[in-house]
Scaffold this active site. Structure first.
Site, PDB file in Angstrom:
ATOM      1  N   ASP A  51       1.106  -1.371  -0.115  1.00  0.00           N
ATOM      2  CA  ASP A  51       0.019   0.053  -0.136  1.00  0.00           C
ATOM      3  C   ASP A  51       1.063   1.320   0.073  1.00  0.00           C
ATOM      4  OD1 ASP A  51      -2.793   0.552  -0.366  1.00  0.00           O
ATOM      5  OD2 ASP A  51      -2.930   1.733   1.688  1.00  0.00           O
ATOM      6  N   GLU A 142     -11.116   6.029  -2.052  1.00  0.00           N
ATOM      7  CA  GLU A 142     -11.170   6.645  -0.887  1.00  0.00           C
ATOM      8  C   GLU A 142     -12.387   5.765  -0.041  1.00  0.00           C
ATOM      9  OE1 GLU A 142      -8.544   7.725  -0.129  1.00  0.00           O
ATOM     10  OE2 GLU A 142      -8.338   9.710  -0.211  1.00  0.00           O
ATOM     11  N   GLU A 212      -9.497  -2.681  -6.101  1.00  0.00           N
ATOM     12  CA  GLU A 212      -9.527  -2.937  -4.879  1.00  0.00           C
ATOM     13  C   GLU A 212      -9.640  -4.559  -4.358  1.00  0.00           C
ATOM     14  OE1 GLU A 212      -8.936  -0.752  -2.420  1.00  0.00           O
ATOM     15  OE2 GLU A 212      -8.724   0.928  -3.889  1.00  0.00           O
TER      16      GLU A 212
HETATM   17  C1  HMH Z   1      -5.100   0.050  -2.527  1.00  0.00           C
HETATM   18  N1  HMH Z   1      -7.084   1.796  -1.987  1.00  0.00           N
HETATM   19  C2  HMH Z   1      -5.697   1.552  -1.780  1.00  0.00           C
HETATM   20  N2  HMH Z   1      -4.995   1.926  -0.824  1.00  0.00           N
HETATM   21  C3  HMH Z   1      -5.370   3.102  -0.338  1.00  0.00           C
HETATM   22  N3  HMH Z   1      -4.274   3.647   0.773  1.00  0.00           N
HETATM   23  C4  HMH Z   1      -6.584   3.696  -0.394  1.00  0.00           C
HETATM   24  C5  HMH Z   1      -7.400   3.021  -1.470  1.00  0.00           C
HETATM   25  C6  HMH Z   1      -7.187   4.939   0.339  1.00  0.00           C
HETATM   26  O1  HMH Z   1      -6.346   5.929   0.209  1.00  0.00           O
END
Ligand code: HMH
Length: 225
Positions: A51, A142, A212
């Site tokens: 992330d 978000e 996602e």
């Molecule tokens: C994969 N989706 C992903 N990482 C994040 N940090 C967010 C959304 C939201 O900021």
């Protein structure tokens, strides 16, 4: 209305129409395992390092959103600018959290699902992509994190104290308000967009949700592809 979002808005219609996909993205086994306390911390560590890579790309994406925001929409610009500023804090948090978990962010390589997602973000940064489309992508990215991590803070959650800070980062009320502001901006842009752009934005919405899901799959250690 308490939320300030019209129940008949374009985005709220999409949430209803794609409820199954949305729930797969926001109540993924990875999130369920945080919530029920069964998570393997190696999965959390994998998510953390991947992330971090994603968020660095997300900064560039957000800068492109800011550039495309109509000049006279100062209220929108302020909200998006707030989001960009928050990412600076987020990056510091990732560095601190990674050091707590002894995760190496420098020598970490993006995995396939992450590469695909970052490539998709890159495609949205192109000059010809309409504002309505990218603001929808921004809101969706978000709100998925908001709704996902908020479930780990519900009263019946058995979330490990070690993961609470991460869950609070995206699951807190302030972040929820921010997501609702983004949803309003998205609906406003969609309302004045031609139908083909609305259609493209809906495809972008579902595309983000699928990305996602793949991102959670990658973190959880299985890949359904
Ligand atoms: C994969 N989706 C992903 N990482 C994040 N940090 C967010 C959304 C939201 O900021």
């Amino acid at each position: 209305m308490a939320t300030g979002i019209e129940s008949s808005s374009i985005t709220s219609e999409w949430l209803k129409q794609h409820a199954q996909l949305y729930s797969e993205a926001t109540f993924h086994p990875f999130i369920q395992s945080i919530k029920n306390g069964s998570i393997d911390f190696n999965c959390f560590k994998r998510w953390l390092s991947q992330d971090y890579i994603f968020v660095r790309e997300f900064v560039r994406f957000l800068a492109s959103v800011l550039l495309k925001t109509p000049k006279n929409s100062t209220a929108d610009i302020d909200i998006i600018l707030g989001g960009l500023a928050a990412l600076e804090q987020e990056i510091s948090w990732f560095k601190k959290e990674a050091s707590n978990w002894e995760v190496d962010l420098i020598n970490c390589n993006p995995q396939k699902s992450n590469q695909d997602y970052c490539r998709f973000l890159e495609s949205l940064m192109q000059p010809d992509v309409e504002y309505a489309v990218i603001i929808v992508a921004f809101w969706t990215i978000e709100v998925v994190y908001c709704d996902s991590f908020a479930t780990c803070l519900e009263s019946d959650a058995k979330t490990s104290p070690l993961l609470l800070e991460a869950c609070q980062r995206w699951g807190n009320q302030g972040f929820k308000q921010y997501c609702m502001s983004l949803q309003k901006i998205a609906d406003k842009a969609l309302n004045s967009a031609p139908q083909d752009v609305q259609h493209k934005a809906e495809e972008t919405f579902t595309h983000v949700l699928r990305n996602e899901i793949e991102f959670w799959n990658m973190s959880y250690g299985y890949d359904m592809k």
